[in-house]
Design a protein around this motif. Structure first.
Motif, PDB file in Angstrom:
ATOM      1  N   PRO A  31      19.134  25.719  32.156  1.00 11.03           N
ATOM      2  CA  PRO A  31      18.898  26.507  33.364  1.00 11.03           C
ATOM      3  C   PRO A  31      20.094  27.351  33.772  1.00 11.03           C
ATOM      4  O   PRO A  31      20.020  28.136  34.720  1.00 11.03           O
ATOM      5  N   GLY A  32      21.213  27.195  33.052  1.00 10.61           N
ATOM      6  CA  GLY A  32      22.401  27.977  33.379  1.00 10.61           C
ATOM      7  C   GLY A  32      22.947  27.611  34.754  1.00 10.61           C
ATOM      8  O   GLY A  32      22.887  26.467  35.194  1.00 10.61           O
ATOM      9  N   SER A  33      23.438  28.619  35.451  1.00 11.29           N
ATOM     10  CA  SER A  33      24.048  28.396  36.766  1.00 11.29           C
ATOM     11  C   SER A  33      23.128  28.841  37.895  1.00 11.29           C
ATOM     12  O   SER A  33      23.587  29.101  39.001  1.00 11.29           O
ATOM     13  N   THR A  34      21.832  28.931  37.595  1.00 18.63           N
ATOM     14  CA  THR A  34      20.840  29.358  38.587  1.00 18.63           C
ATOM     15  C   THR A  34      20.068  28.159  39.115  1.00 18.63           C
ATOM     16  O   THR A  34      19.643  27.302  38.342  1.00 18.63           O
ATOM     17  N   THR A  35      19.903  28.090  40.420  1.00 18.79           N
ATOM     18  CA  THR A  35      18.991  27.124  41.026  1.00 18.79           C
ATOM     19  C   THR A  35      17.730  27.876  41.427  1.00 18.79           C
ATOM     20  O   THR A  35      17.804  28.927  42.069  1.00 18.79           O
ATOM     21  N   THR A  36      16.593  27.375  41.017  1.00 20.70           N
ATOM     22  CA  THR A  36      15.326  28.089  41.181  1.00 20.70           C
ATOM     23  C   THR A  36      14.385  27.293  42.072  1.00 20.70           C
ATOM     24  O   THR A  36      14.219  26.080  41.897  1.00 20.70           O
ATOM     25  N   LEU A  37      13.756  27.993  42.999  1.00 18.64           N
ATOM     26  CA  LEU A  37      12.755  27.389  43.880  1.00 18.64           C
ATOM     27  C   LEU A  37      11.474  28.200  43.778  1.00 18.64           C
ATOM     28  O   LEU A  37      11.470  29.407  44.013  1.00 18.64           O
ATOM     29  N   MET A  38      10.376  27.535  43.408  1.00 21.26           N
ATOM     30  CA  MET A  38       9.064  28.148  43.342  1.00 21.26           C
ATOM     31  C   MET A  38       8.220  27.595  44.481  1.00 21.26           C
ATOM     32  O   MET A  38       8.117  26.377  44.644  1.00 21.26           O
ATOM     33  N   VAL A  39       7.621  28.477  45.267  1.00 12.09           N
ATOM     34  CA  VAL A  39       6.902  28.067  46.479  1.00 12.09           C
ATOM     35  C   VAL A  39       5.465  28.561  46.414  1.00 12.09           C
ATOM     36  O   VAL A  39       5.205  29.729  46.089  1.00 12.09           O
ATOM     37  N   GLY A  40       4.532  27.672  46.719  1.00 13.79           N
ATOM     38  CA  GLY A  40       3.123  28.036  46.751  1.00 13.79           C
ATOM     39  C   GLY A  40       2.394  27.225  47.798  1.00 13.79           C
ATOM     40  O   GLY A  40       2.999  26.428  48.529  1.00 13.79           O
ATOM     41  N   ARG A  41       1.087  27.390  47.874  1.00 20.98           N
ATOM     42  CA  ARG A  41       0.299  26.696  48.898  1.00 20.98           C
ATOM     43  C   ARG A  41       0.125  25.212  48.593  1.00 20.98           C
ATOM     44  O   ARG A  41      -0.258  24.441  49.471  1.00 20.98           O
ATOM     45  N   GLN A  42       0.408  24.792  47.371  1.00 24.68           N
ATOM     46  CA  GLN A  42       0.290  23.381  47.015  1.00 24.68           C
ATOM     47  C   GLN A  42       1.572  22.594  47.298  1.00 24.68           C
ATOM     48  O   GLN A  42       1.599  21.381  47.185  1.00 24.68           O
ATOM     49  N   LEU A  97      20.715  31.839  43.430  1.00 23.21           N
ATOM     50  CA  LEU A  97      19.545  31.131  43.952  1.00 23.21           C
ATOM     51  C   LEU A  97      18.358  32.055  43.782  1.00 23.21           C
ATOM     52  O   LEU A  97      18.332  33.157  44.342  1.00 23.21           O
ATOM     53  N   CYS A  98      17.381  31.624  42.984  1.00 20.47           N
ATOM     54  CA  CYS A  98      16.218  32.449  42.671  1.00 20.47           C
ATOM     55  C   CYS A  98      14.990  31.877  43.369  1.00 20.47           C
ATOM     56  O   CYS A  98      14.631  30.720  43.165  1.00 20.47           O
ATOM     57  N   LEU A  99      14.342  32.679  44.197  1.00 17.62           N
ATOM     58  CA  LEU A  99      13.101  32.304  44.877  1.00 17.62           C
ATOM     59  C   LEU A  99      11.942  32.971  44.158  1.00 17.62           C
ATOM     60  O   LEU A  99      11.945  34.193  43.950  1.00 17.62           O
ATOM     61  N   ARG A 100      10.940  32.168  43.759  1.00 17.41           N
ATOM     62  CA  ARG A 100       9.793  32.689  43.018  1.00 17.41           C
ATOM     63  C   ARG A 100       8.494  32.246  43.681  1.00 17.41           C
ATOM     64  O   ARG A 100       8.452  31.268  44.427  1.00 17.41           O
ATOM     65  N   GLY A 116      11.322  22.848  42.356  1.00 16.88           N
ATOM     66  CA  GLY A 116      12.664  23.397  42.157  1.00 16.88           C
ATOM     67  C   GLY A 116      13.363  22.718  41.005  1.00 16.88           C
ATOM     68  O   GLY A 116      13.050  21.570  40.651  1.00 16.88           O
ATOM     69  N   TYR A 117      14.321  23.416  40.429  1.00 15.44           N
ATOM     70  CA  TYR A 117      15.099  22.831  39.341  1.00 15.44           C
ATOM     71  C   TYR A 117      16.443  23.534  39.247  1.00 15.44           C
ATOM     72  O   TYR A 117      16.606  24.707  39.617  1.00 15.44           O
ATOM     73  N   MET A 118      17.439  22.803  38.751  1.00 12.38           N
ATOM     74  CA  MET A 118      18.770  23.346  38.551  1.00 12.38           C
ATOM     75  C   MET A 118      19.548  22.429  37.621  1.00 12.38           C
ATOM     76  O   MET A 118      19.248  21.231  37.515  1.00 12.38           O
ATOM     77  N   GLY A 119      20.510  22.992  36.918  1.00 12.27           N
ATOM     78  CA  GLY A 119      21.371  22.182  36.062  1.00 12.27           C
ATOM     79  C   GLY A 119      22.302  21.328  36.904  1.00 12.27           C
ATOM     80  O   GLY A 119      22.699  21.707  38.003  1.00 12.27           O
ATOM     81  N   ALA A 120      22.656  20.148  36.368  1.00 11.34           N
ATOM     82  CA  ALA A 120      23.563  19.251  37.081  1.00 11.34           C
ATOM     83  C   ALA A 120      24.754  18.850  36.225  1.00 11.34           C
ATOM     84  O   ALA A 120      25.463  17.904  36.540  1.00 11.34           O
ATOM     85  N   GLY A 121      24.986  19.603  35.153  1.00  6.91           N
ATOM     86  CA  GLY A 121      26.103  19.311  34.259  1.00  6.91           C
ATOM     87  C   GLY A 121      25.741  18.274  33.209  1.00  6.91           C
ATOM     88  O   GLY A 121      24.778  17.507  33.358  1.00  6.91           O
ATOM     89  N   ASP A 122      26.506  18.262  32.114  1.00  3.10           N
ATOM     90  CA  ASP A 122      26.331  17.280  31.030  1.00  3.10           C
ATOM     91  C   ASP A 122      24.913  17.269  30.472  1.00  3.10           C
ATOM     92  O   ASP A 122      24.391  16.209  30.086  1.00  3.10           O
ATOM     93  N   GLY A 123      24.264  18.435  30.416  1.00  2.00           N
ATOM     94  CA  GLY A 123      22.938  18.526  29.831  1.00  2.00           C
ATOM     95  C   GLY A 123      21.828  17.962  30.693  1.00  2.00           C
ATOM     96  O   GLY A 123      20.708  17.767  30.200  1.00  2.00           O
ATOM     97  N   LEU A 124      22.094  17.719  31.971  1.00  2.00           N
ATOM     98  CA  LEU A 124      21.092  17.154  32.864  1.00  2.00           C
ATOM     99  C   LEU A 124      20.473  18.215  33.761  1.00  2.00           C
ATOM    100  O   LEU A 124      21.100  19.240  34.059  1.00  2.00           O
ATOM    101  N   MET A 125      19.254  17.965  34.171  1.00  2.44           N
ATOM    102  CA  MET A 125      18.560  18.853  35.093  1.00  2.44           C
ATOM    103  C   MET A 125      18.046  18.039  36.272  1.00  2.44           C
ATOM    104  O   MET A 125      17.446  16.978  36.091  1.00  2.44           O
TER     105      MET A 125
END
Length: 378
Positions: free
Chosen positions: A185-196, A69-72, A200-209
């Motif tokens: 996106p591999g096996s990483t789930t990413t969350l980007m947080v800002g004032r707006q 889980l990557c927080l950015r 977030g995004y993550m793979g869901a298998g079968d080429g889906l995001m």
């Protein structure tokens, strides 16, 4: 015991599997004419996958196992990386993302034929010391010894049993979709947080995001005819891959779901009628707790029905066991993200980076403790 389950979503079908495995006769009443397989993907934390395994649901080969889980920050700078594989070793189950339709299909496939009755929209409910009786809008009657309301955030069962209104709007909404991935996106789930807001995004298998944007929202605002243009304006200047994801989308890919929150009641039902999932504690999707808490409800309710001799006393015991953890999950989901107002200052680039100074191992341990505090399974 004959149990009526209202709702054939994830929580209702999971409840049916658990109850049948415990020796009960189960009928699931679903208002739709067929299984509803739409929607995005579901993030299952360690308690969710463990409970599904207990219910005999094999998730291997479905969706995407998560390892990080990557927080950015909004600018794309890494704040923290949480080692989800280390937590998988600790808890004995893995975190996973799976399309909602795939999970619904897996849950239903393990039920005896005819368990789910479609086109059965609840019209009336009567319960007494001897059992429960239901009438559908089509005039069909069903009776049982116990009833489970698993009919979602707009629960008809909750309205009839508790007599309260719909879940309250929180002032935020999620635009989300499950679409072909523009990159791996591999096996990483990413969350980007800002004032707006957040992205977030993550793979869901079968080429889906699975991807999502949380933004302010009001029911009085005019409908967004071009949501992608609105998202591009609102998240302009954000780091990669925000623009790449938005550029890969077409009109109609983004679905709007307003954030709602139910007050978690002291008693999750009355008499021989119990609520679970969003019918009991609808909460915003922040932290992805909704489905996982619903599965906790299922495990606890099945346990209570086995341990409490009087069906009329089950609701009290079940509510006492589940309320504290569900209320905590609801509070965290409701206050974990600000999309407007002064609290967004804490999500500024500078403060986000300052708050990310914790060593990764310590951060992972803290995240694990947080998940454990919300579960009786891990």
């Amino acid at each position: 015991m004959r149990v009526l389950v209202v709702g054939a979503g994830i929580s209702g079908l999971a409840a049916a599997r658990g109850l049948i495995a415990a020796g009960h006769e189960v009928v699931v009443l679903e208002q739709a004419e067929e299984l509803r397989l739409g929607g995005g993907a579901i993030t299952l934390w360690y308690n969710g996958t463990a409970i599904l395994r207990d219910l005999g649901v094999d998730l291997d080969g479905s969706g995407q196992r998560l390892t990080t889980l990557c927080l950015r920050t909004a600018g794309g700078r890494r704040v923290l990386d949480f080692d989800l594989e280390a937590l998988a070793d600790r808890f004995g189950s893995a975190a996973r993302v799976i399309p909602r339709g795939s999970l619904i299909t897996l849950l239903e496939s393990g039920l005896p034929e005819g368990t789910v009755q479609f086109g059965a929209r609840l019209a009336a409910l009567q319960a007494d010391v001897d059992g429960v009786r239901v009438r559908t809008q089509a005039g069909e009657d069903y009776s049982g010894d116990f009833l489970v309301g698993a009919d979602g955030v707009h629960s008809r069962v909750r309205a009839l049993v508790l007599g309260d209104g719909p879940a309250a709007l929180t002032g935020a909404a999620i635009w989300q979709g499950l679409t072909p991935a523009p990159f791996d996106p591999g096996s990483t789930t990413t969350l980007m947080v800002g004032r707006q807001g957040d992205f977030g995004y993550m793979g869901a298998g079968d080429g889906l995001m699975q991807w999502f944007f949380d933004v302010p929202w009001s029911p009085d605002a005019p409908p967004e005819d071009k949501p992608l243009e609105m998202l591009r304006r609102r998240f302009a200047g954000w780091g990669s891959p925000v623009e790449q994801v938005l550029s890969s989308l077409a009109d109609g890919d983004a679905e709007l779901f307003p954030h709602t929150r139910h007050k978690v009641p002291c008693r999750w039902g009355a008499g021989r009628c119990a609520l679970l999932g969003d019918a009991a504690h609808g909460m915003p999707p922040v932290m992805a707790q909704g489905t996982n808490q619903a599965l906790e409800d299922v495990a606890t309710l099945v346990e209570c029905l086995a341990e409490v001799p009087d069906p009329g006393a089950v609701v009290g015991v079940y509510s006492a066991k589940r309320r504290r953890r569900a209320a905590l999950a609801s509070t965290l989901a409701s206050h974990g993200l600000a999309v407007s107002g002064p609290r967004t200052f804490m999500q500024s680039e500078y403060l986000m980076r300052m708050n990310g100074a914790a060593p990764p191992r310590l951060a992972t341990r803290g995240f694990g403790r947080l998940l454990s505090s919300l579960s009786s399974r891990i």
